[in-house]
Design a protein around this motif. Structure first.
Motif, PDB file in Angstrom:
ATOM      1  N   LEU A 178      51.790  95.950 101.761  1.00  0.00           N
ATOM      2  CA  LEU A 178      52.679  97.049 101.385  1.00  0.00           C
ATOM      3  C   LEU A 178      54.140  96.716 101.647  1.00  0.00           C
ATOM      4  O   LEU A 178      55.013  96.981 100.814  1.00  0.00           O
ATOM      5  N   PHE A 179      54.420  96.129 102.801  1.00  0.00           N
ATOM      6  CA  PHE A 179      55.797  95.734 103.096  1.00  0.00           C
ATOM      7  C   PHE A 179      56.281  94.646 102.143  1.00  0.00           C
ATOM      8  O   PHE A 179      57.437  94.638 101.723  1.00  0.00           O
ATOM      9  N   SER A 180      55.405  93.736 101.765  1.00  0.00           N
ATOM     10  CA  SER A 180      55.763  92.693 100.803  1.00  0.00           C
ATOM     11  C   SER A 180      56.090  93.298  99.434  1.00  0.00           C
ATOM     12  O   SER A 180      57.062  92.907  98.789  1.00  0.00           O
ATOM     13  N   ASN A 192      59.478  94.917  99.555  1.00  0.00           N
ATOM     14  CA  ASN A 192      60.572  93.948  99.458  1.00  0.00           C
ATOM     15  C   ASN A 192      60.736  93.422  98.036  1.00  0.00           C
ATOM     16  O   ASN A 192      61.856  93.172  97.580  1.00  0.00           O
ATOM     17  N   GLN A 193      59.630  93.244  97.306  1.00  0.00           N
ATOM     18  CA  GLN A 193      59.711  92.745  95.929  1.00  0.00           C
ATOM     19  C   GLN A 193      60.397  93.743  95.004  1.00  0.00           C
ATOM     20  O   GLN A 193      61.124  93.354  94.090  1.00  0.00           O
ATOM     21  N   LEU A 210      60.987 103.444  95.100  1.00  0.00           N
ATOM     22  CA  LEU A 210      59.603 102.991  95.225  1.00  0.00           C
ATOM     23  C   LEU A 210      59.416 102.185  96.505  1.00  0.00           C
ATOM     24  O   LEU A 210      58.430 102.371  97.217  1.00  0.00           O
ATOM     25  N   SER A 211      60.355 101.309  96.798  1.00  0.00           N
ATOM     26  CA  SER A 211      60.224 100.511  98.013  1.00  0.00           C
ATOM     27  C   SER A 211      60.305 101.395  99.260  1.00  0.00           C
ATOM     28  O   SER A 211      59.606 101.152 100.245  1.00  0.00           O
ATOM     29  N   THR A 212      61.122 102.440  99.209  1.00  0.00           N
ATOM     30  CA  THR A 212      61.192 103.375 100.332  1.00  0.00           C
ATOM     31  C   THR A 212      59.853 104.086 100.524  1.00  0.00           C
ATOM     32  O   THR A 212      59.376 104.236 101.658  1.00  0.00           O
ATOM     33  N   GLU A 213      59.249 104.512  99.401  1.00  0.00           N
ATOM     34  CA  GLU A 213      57.930 105.154  99.501  1.00  0.00           C
ATOM     35  C   GLU A 213      56.884 104.212 100.056  1.00  0.00           C
ATOM     36  O   GLU A 213      56.059 104.602 100.886  1.00  0.00           O
TER      37      GLU A 213
END
Length: 88
Positions: free
Chosen positions: A63-65, A68-69, A77-80
């Motif tokens: 999820l963290f990867s 970052n992508q 989206l990355s914040t979610e």
């Protein structure tokens, strides 16, 4: 010079619309009655599988990867994704 006038009944008169509505409701009610007459089988309940700590850690890293992508083109989206990973 001659002019011709054609006076015909409108194709979608109010009475015809009511007849179409009655036909549609009749078809719907017969389909609903046929659906209720069927016997439905109950599926086996889904039992959630507990993840091992290693699999859980791998899922969080994924999820963290992904967060970052997608940071450049979709920051919300990355914040979610980071929020979901932090809850787990």
């Amino acid at each position: 010079m001659n002019t011709a006038t054609i006076n015909s009944a409108p194709q979608n008169s109010l009475l015809q619309q009511f007849a179409n509505l009655r036909r549609a409701l009749g078809n719907f009610s017969s389909a609903l009655y046929a659906a209720q007459a069927r016997e439905f089988t109950v599926a086996d309940p889904v039992i959630p599988v507990a993840l091992s700590s290693r699999a859980r850690q791998f899922a969080l890293e994924e999820l963290f990867s992904l967060a970052n992508q997608h940071q450049q083109h979709s920051p919300s989206l990355s914040t979610e994704l980071r929020f979901i990973a932090s809850r787990g």
